[in-house]
Design a protein around this motif. Structure first.
Motif, PDB file in Angstrom:
ATOM      1  N   ASP A  67       0.838  -1.188   0.000  1.00 55.86           N
ATOM      2  CA  ASP A  67       0.000   0.000   0.000  1.00 55.86           C
ATOM      3  C   ASP A  67       0.879   1.246   0.000  1.00 55.86           C
ATOM      4  N   LEU A  68       0.404   2.312  -0.601  1.00 53.71           N
ATOM      5  CA  LEU A  68       1.192   3.530  -0.716  1.00 53.71           C
ATOM      6  C   LEU A  68       1.641   4.005   0.659  1.00 53.71           C
ATOM      7  N   SER A  69       2.921   4.370   0.756  1.00 53.49           N
ATOM      8  CA  SER A  69       3.458   4.689   2.076  1.00 53.49           C
ATOM      9  C   SER A  69       2.882   5.976   2.651  1.00 53.49           C
ATOM     10  N   GLN A  70       2.884   7.012   1.881  1.00 54.92           N
ATOM     11  CA  GLN A  70       2.361   8.281   2.370  1.00 54.92           C
ATOM     12  C   GLN A  70       1.470   8.858   1.283  1.00 54.92           C
ATOM     13  N   GLY A  71       0.632   7.983   0.735  1.00 57.39           N
ATOM     14  CA  GLY A  71      -0.268   8.419  -0.311  1.00 57.39           C
ATOM     15  C   GLY A  71       0.528   8.882  -1.514  1.00 57.39           C
ATOM     16  N   PHE A  72       0.231  10.087  -1.985  1.00 58.12           N
ATOM     17  CA  PHE A  72       0.853  10.612  -3.195  1.00 58.12           C
ATOM     18  C   PHE A  72       1.880  11.688  -2.881  1.00 58.12           C
ATOM     19  N   ALA A  73       2.305  11.731  -1.622  1.00 61.28           N
ATOM     20  CA  ALA A  73       3.272  12.750  -1.204  1.00 61.28           C
ATOM     21  C   ALA A  73       4.664  12.338  -1.628  1.00 61.28           C
ATOM     22  N   VAL A  74       4.929  12.413  -2.941  1.00 55.38           N
ATOM     23  CA  VAL A  74       6.203  11.951  -3.492  1.00 55.38           C
ATOM     24  C   VAL A  74       7.376  12.686  -2.875  1.00 55.38           C
ATOM     25  N   HIS A  75       7.198  13.958  -2.576  1.00 52.98           N
ATOM     26  CA  HIS A  75       8.325  14.724  -2.042  1.00 52.98           C
ATOM     27  C   HIS A  75       8.654  14.365  -0.609  1.00 52.98           C
TER      28      HIS A  75
ATOM     29  N   SER B 261       1.998   7.262  -8.283  1.00 50.17           N
ATOM     30  CA  SER B 261       1.677   8.693  -8.327  1.00 50.17           C
ATOM     31  C   SER B 261       1.989   9.302  -9.689  1.00 50.17           C
ATOM     32  N   LEU B 262       2.801   8.611 -10.462  1.00 49.70           N
ATOM     33  CA  LEU B 262       3.232   9.188 -11.747  1.00 49.70           C
ATOM     34  C   LEU B 262       2.083   9.632 -12.641  1.00 49.70           C
ATOM     35  N   PRO B 263       0.983   8.857 -12.777  1.00 50.95           N
ATOM     36  CA  PRO B 263      -0.087   9.306 -13.679  1.00 50.95           C
ATOM     37  C   PRO B 263      -0.748  10.608 -13.223  1.00 50.95           C
ATOM     38  N   CYS B 264      -0.611  10.926 -11.962  1.00 48.85           N
ATOM     39  CA  CYS B 264      -1.320  12.088 -11.434  1.00 48.85           C
ATOM     40  C   CYS B 264      -0.566  13.387 -11.715  1.00 48.85           C
ATOM     41  N   PHE B 265       0.763  13.285 -11.776  1.00 48.24           N
ATOM     42  CA  PHE B 265       1.586  14.499 -11.814  1.00 48.24           C
ATOM     43  C   PHE B 265       2.181  14.779 -13.180  1.00 48.24           C
ATOM     44  N   ASN B 266       2.806  15.939 -13.277  1.00 48.70           N
ATOM     45  CA  ASN B 266       3.714  16.255 -14.378  1.00 48.70           C
ATOM     46  C   ASN B 266       4.971  16.841 -13.786  1.00 48.70           C
ATOM     47  N   ASN B 267       6.087  16.671 -14.489  1.00 51.55           N
ATOM     48  CA  ASN B 267       7.328  17.380 -14.129  1.00 51.55           C
ATOM     49  C   ASN B 267       7.476  18.580 -15.050  1.00 51.55           C
ATOM     50  N   LEU B 268       8.543  19.358 -14.834  1.00 45.30           N
ATOM     51  CA  LEU B 268       8.915  20.359 -15.830  1.00 45.30           C
ATOM     52  C   LEU B 268       9.367  19.620 -17.089  1.00 45.30           C
ATOM     53  N   ILE B 269      10.266  18.647 -16.868  1.00 52.13           N
ATOM     54  CA  ILE B 269      10.756  17.821 -17.979  1.00 52.13           C
ATOM     55  C   ILE B 269      10.815  16.377 -17.506  1.00 52.13           C
TER      56      ILE B 269
END
Lengths: 300, 535, 317
Positions: free
Chosen positions: B42-50, B61-69
């Motif tokens: 299960d996700l450790s801290q949800g979608f708090a990638v940082h 979490s990747l499908p939810c976010f975008n990066n600069l590049i």
């Protein structure tokens, strides 16, 4: 609940009646209770395997051998080898040692400790009994595995800690059985007679009451041994039991085994069989002993 | 003469046209459909990638976010050439790699409808570098060290962001392409990412049923027209390894979890379902040995070197990974990583030569340190109580035994591992290290720099620090490569953290899954915008 | 009767109080806490940030203050917030209850459906080969590790027919038959194990009762054998069986932990293990208390049922 006193048919030790020789007893037991005899044989085999593990094993149980990864059972590896090339047969054999030590130690520790508590609580009675019973209820209210889990997490993975973790849930169960036994014996005539004669309570408790709880005690031990082995297996499976490098049957079944099981089913088959046979033997023996030593106790 | 030339020109023009018109791949992507992906816990801290450093959070979490590049999700190699812009349309280095300018995409919306602007970028990175005037603070900030060189972040206008650096650092660019560098929304409390996800990515988070799954639905307002192809995703949580593999085999899962499929498991899967598509890739995860350099016996270089010599790398790869790993030094080896040592340099390192010679060398070094078969060294090897770690440790213990070091295994529960390692309460340990991106700055500052909390060996060498700083500022790629090679050799010679091998993943998908290209790094692929279903 | 219930409830409350102290203490004894785990998912440790998080979660307060706070929360019906998920504990626990409850009840049904008839047959045919076979079969169930049985089932299924029960929980409302299939195997696995004890008790208490005088009298009076068994004997043999069913229910929870893990069912037991590993104190404490309450209440119900079934037993004197 039925109010018939327990142990009525067992001859009271203190009256000094002559008992038949040991071998005759054994032979009679085997004849009357063949299942129990089988159980006894299984337990003896396990015991001997554990003691003579070094002689019986063909390889060093912790030596890895890359070239022999997941080898099929054959002349080199009687029961095959795991993904690190370790011989399954040798690990099963040494695992007997671990399971037996952990199982016996925790069972004895819990049963003896619980038994003493039950003996004193049942004999003294009154308020002490009431309070002790509540404390036992508290310990018993938690399911065996959950309690052992929390304890194991609390204490950390090591053999002494696992023994302690498994023994603690056994204490209340042992106390209850011994206490029930004591309660009935306490009212019996020869105890009253002893009291009338003026013997001190402690002496009565340990010399007269205790020996007659041996029956239920032995039955309890064999029953709990099986369950202790299973709990150790489950804890090791969940990663909280006996740590590496000691081979543990339960841990042999976790992670790696499941992953390679389709290519190498012997990884999953043999440790599981070992656990089942050990517990089976202990249960068979326990059942038969219970029937023999304490027929009235069958129901509890 | 002239006619044939005209004909030839016309024919070649036609040919060019034909080539240009036909799609580069054999099939045309279809829209629609659902995929089930694997989630190993299960996700450790949800979608708090940082706030985490684990793929258990970053992958779903990747499908939810975008990066600069990001690194091109349709190509395997993670190189500077393969960088593509997501929230940034264009970018450029200025003032000799001192300033990094991004020109941001317009008309991008957050999942809650708010517009995306440079404010969000400044917010995210000021928070990450713990700027004194940062509007928000992260509870846990594992990659703060990535941004120590950032002086300031300027968002002069809504679609331009400038990273002003203290000194030139060409490596910063790729660090922003990692799966660990998504952009948070400035109008959302960072703590909210622990329970939900507001991003700009191709999918919107629909539901997270704890311990069961995460459901995503297509983001109709995604900035890339026509993407994503899929309608929905589900990341199914299965902790039991056997059940996980069985589910993939039975088709209840379409995609494996990055890093979770060993060579043997892949062979088993392929045998059961021959149609499965299995792609061996590197993970950017290495097996290594950490040693407490502040306490005896591992404060002695000779003893440490002996350990490195004693471990036969080839045998380890064979025994522990059944061949599913490759040898390398502290940077991921070629062809999986761009900074890997040349073969001739690699086999000169301890543990790569002939087995008997290596073991003899180890014994010689130990003898020089006063350790002989009559006076063996007894140590305690710590490792995490997880099968991956324990298998590694068991093998290493066996190797050490052959040269006269008796190591007993101590399993440490997850909660205890990092505090124990950081506080130096261990002697020697078997460890796995994942690199968020194939960039020496990310690797060396974290794992080898003096005083870094993840420098578990507490290794501190002035010479190495100088080298790290030097390569970080080196603008010429060839010169930088040379410096990094020297760095790798030096670090192995000091044997504070001998590197054993780099793991491979046998990434498995069902044949109807198209466009899912694994990278040589488990943390940086999985945006899922280019993935489609053929059925 | 009323005083008896009141007495039992009072004792039950005291027991719960004691249990709360035990579980609270043991959890705090376990090395490491949620903050350690949060840092370990971050891959580093920072003492200053540690203190900040401890303060945020209230872990910096003295232990007895935390205990009192917990008790106060329970009394006001507040089950606290999960440390891991940052959400109210009740919100997370609630969807798990029906899964475990259903699994437990189905397993119990299987164990009774298997145990009682087998026990009767075994008792009637005492000491015959059939008796031995049945007893061995039953005991085998008790001897096998439940996780092994589950693992063998799943691996066997995928190897032989390339199919396994759904790994995502299917609600009965979503797809009843799929749901039934999903729960059938784990219930059978757990039920088989529990049936052993029930079979044993049924057999022994039936044997005991069959020797009773009144049975022999009924037989002497000429009533047919099976009538005697089913009407008189079974009626009286039911009592210990009911007691054991109550005990087994409590034991089930332990067995469910591994079963839920292997079959990937999102139940309380599996979640409890996760919460223990994560040192999620609010979840572990409240879940364990919940299980304890269920056990105590079920014991009470069983005892009451006992009194109801056996007119010879009376309470409150």
């Amino acid at each position: 609940m039925a109010t018939r006193p327990l142990g009525v048919e067992a001859a009271p030790v203190s009256l000094g009646l002559r008992r038949p020789g040991a071998w005759t007893v054994l032979a009679r037991f085997c004849r009357k209770k063949p299942l129990g005899a089988i159980g006894g044989v299984l337990m003896v085999v396990m015991f001997l395997t554990a003691v003579f593990a070094n002689q019986l094993a063909t390889h060093d149980p912790i030596a890895t051998d890359a070239g022999q990864s997941l080898a099929r059972p054959g002349p080199d590896h009687w029961l095959g080898s795991d993904h690190l090339g370790r011989d399954i047969y040798s690990r099963v054999v040494h695992g007997a040692r671990v399971s037996l030590v952990v199982g016996l130690a925790s069972t004895l520790l819990g049963s003896v400790f619980g038994g003493i508590i039950g003996l004193l609580s049942g004999y003294v009675g009154g308020k002490t009994d009431l309070i002790t019973q509540r404390v036992m209820d508290i310990l018993q209210g938690l399911p065996l595995l959950v309690l052992a889990l929390v304890m194991s997490a609390a204490l950390g993975p090591s053999i002494p800690n696992v023994v302690l973790a498994i023994s603690i849930p056994i204490i209340p169960r042992a106390a209850r059985v011994i206490r029930a036994s004591v309660l009935s014996i306490r009212e019996m005539q020869y105890v009253e007679a002893a009291r009338a004669v003026g013997l001190r309570h402690v002496r009565i408790a340990f010399r007269h009451v205790l020996p007659n709880t041996m029956g239920p005690f032995i039955v309890l031990c064999t029953a709990q041994l099986g369950s202790a082995i299973l709990v150790e297996a489950a804890l090791s499976f969940l990663g909280l039991g006996v740590p590496e490098p000691y081979p543990s049957w339960g841990r042999m079944l976790s992670v790696s085994a499941a992953e390679y099981a389709q290519k190498a089913p012997w990884l999953v088959l043999f440790p599981g069989l070992a656990i089942s046979l050990a517990v089976f033997g202990s249960n068979l023996l326990g059942d038969a002993l219970r029937d023999t030593l304490d027929p009235r106790l069958r129901g509890a | 003469m002239r006619r044939s030339r005209i004909v030839a020109a016309a024919l070649s023009a036609l040919a060019l046209l034909a080539v240009a018109a036909s799609p580069s791949s054999a099939e045309t992507p279809k829209s629609g459909g659902h995929l089930n992906l694997m989630q190993r816990e299960d996700l450790s801290q949800g979608f708090a990638v940082h706030e985490t450093s684990t793929i258990a959070t970053s992958f779903p979490s990747l499908p939810c976010f975008n990066n600069l590049i990001v690194f091109d999700q349709t190509k395997r190699a993670e190189t500077v050439e393969n960088l593509v812009g997501e929230l940034a349309e264009k970018w450029s280095w200025q003032d000799n790699y001192r300033n990094l300018v991004f020109f941001l995409r317009k008309n991008v919306k957050w999942h809650d409808g708010q517009p995306f602007t440079s404010k969000d970028v400044k917010f995210t990175f000021d928070m990450l570098r713990e700027a004194p005037d940062a509007p928000a603070k992260l509870r846990i900030n594992p990659r703060k060290d990535w941004y120590t060189n950032v002086e300031a972040i300027e968002a002069a206008d809504p679609y331009t962001v400038v990273f002003r650096l203290k000194r030139p650092q060409p490596g910063l660019l790729v660090m922003l392409a990692s799966g660990y560098t998504p952009i948070y929304a400035a109008h959302v409390n960072p703590a909210a990412y622990r329970t939900g996800c507001i991003g700009t990515g191709p999918f919107k988070m629909k539901e997270w049923r704890k311990g069961e799954f995460v459901d995503y639905v297509k983001n109709p307002d995604y900035f890339m027209k026509g993407r994503p192809y899929l309608d929905s995703l589900r990341y199914v949580v299965i902790k039991e390894r056997g059940t996980r593999t069985a589910a993939l085999q039975a088709g209840q899962l379409d995609v494996s979890f990055p890093g979770e499929t060993t060579k043997t498991a892949a062979e088993q899967l392929k045998k059961a379902v021959p149609g499965l598509v299995i792609t061996p890739v590197a993970q950017a995860v290495s097996d290594n040995i950490i040693m407490n350099t502040k306490k005896p016996p591992f404060d002695n270089l000779k003893v440490r070197l002996a350990v490195s010599y004693a471990i036969d790398r080839k045998a380890l790869i064979s025994a522990v990974h059944q061949g599913g790993a490759v040898p390398g030094a502290s940077q991921q080896p070629k062809p999986y990583g761009v900074w890997g040592l040349l073969d001739k340099d690699l086999i000169a390192l301890p543990g790569y030569g002939k087995v008997e010679d290596m073991k003899a060398q180890a014994r010689k070094l130990l003898a020089e340190a006063g350790i002989t078969p009559q006076h063996p060294l007894k140590v305690e090897m710590s490792t995490r109580a997880i099968a991956m770690y324990v298998d590694l440790a068991s093998f290493v213990i066996n190797e050490l035994k052959q040269v006269g070091i008796e190591a007993s295994l101590k399993q440490v529960e997850t909660a205890q591992w990092h505090p124990m390692a950081t506080r130096g309460e261990y002697q020697i340990g078997a460890n796995l290290t994942g690199l968020g991106v194939d960039e020496p700055d990310a690797n060396y500052y974290e794992n080898y720099a003096c005083g870094s909390p993840r420098n578990y060996s507490q290794y501190c060498s002035e010479e190495v620090m100088k080298l790290i700083e030097q390569q970080s500022q080196e603008l010429n790629p060839q010169k930088r490569l040379a410096l990094v090679s020297t760095l790798q050799k030096k670090v192995e010679a000091d044997a504070a953290r001998p590197l054993l091998d780099w793991r491979l993943d046998y990434f498995t998908v069902w044949p109807h899954v198209k466009g899912m290209v694994p990278h040589d790094n488990i943390y940086n692929f999985g945006r899922m915008a280019d993935v489609w279903r053929d059925k | 009767m009323k005083t008896y219930i009141a007495q039992r409830l009072g004792i039950g409350l005291l027991t719960l109080l004691g249990m709360s102290i035990v579980i609270f203490g043991m959890l705090r004894l376990a090395p490491g806490d949620i903050v350690d785990i949060l840092f370990s998912t971050g891959g580093y440790v920072n003492p200053v940030e540690r203190l900040a998080i401890e303060k945020e979660l209230g872990l910096d307060r003295p232990v007895w203050v935390q205990y009192v706070e917990w008790m106060r929360q329970i009394l006001t019906g507040d089950l606290g917030k999960s440390y891991r998920y940052d959400l109210p504990a009740w919100e997370i626990i609630r969807p798990l209850i029906p899964v475990t409850l259903e699994l437990a009840i189905l397993s119990l049904i299987v164990s009774v459906a298997l145990g009682v008839p087998l026990g009767v047959i075994s008792a009637v045919r005492q000491d015959t080969p059939l008796d031995y076979v049945l007893r061995v079969f039953s005991l085998a169930g008790l001897s096998m590790p439940s996780f092994w049985l589950g693992m063998v089932i799943i691996l066997g299924l995928v190897a032989w027919i390339g199919w396994i029960p759904p790994v995502t929980y299917v609600r009965p409302s979503e797809n009843f038959w799929l749901h039934a299939v999903q729960f059938a195997l784990p219930s059978l696995a757990v039920g088989y194990r529990s049936s052993a004890l029930i079979m044993r008790i049924t057999r022994s208490s039936l044997l005991e009762v069959m020797r009773e005088d009144y049975i022999r009298t009924a037989r002497a009076k000429g009533q047919s054998g099976s009538v005697v068994i089913w009407r008189h004997a079974l009626q009286n043999a039911i009592l210990p069986v009911v007691t054991v069913i109550g005990i087994e229910f409590a034991f089930l929870i332990g067995g469910l932990v591994v079963t839920e893990t292997v079959f990937n069912l999102p139940g309380l037991a599996r979640f409890l293990v996760e919460a223990i590993l994560w040192r999620d104190y609010p979840i572990v404490q409240n879940l364990v208390m919940f299980i304890a309450i269920v056990v105590i209440v079920s014991n009470l119900v069983v005892d009451m049922l006992y009194g109801f079934l056996d007119p010879r037993v009376r309470y409150g004197h």
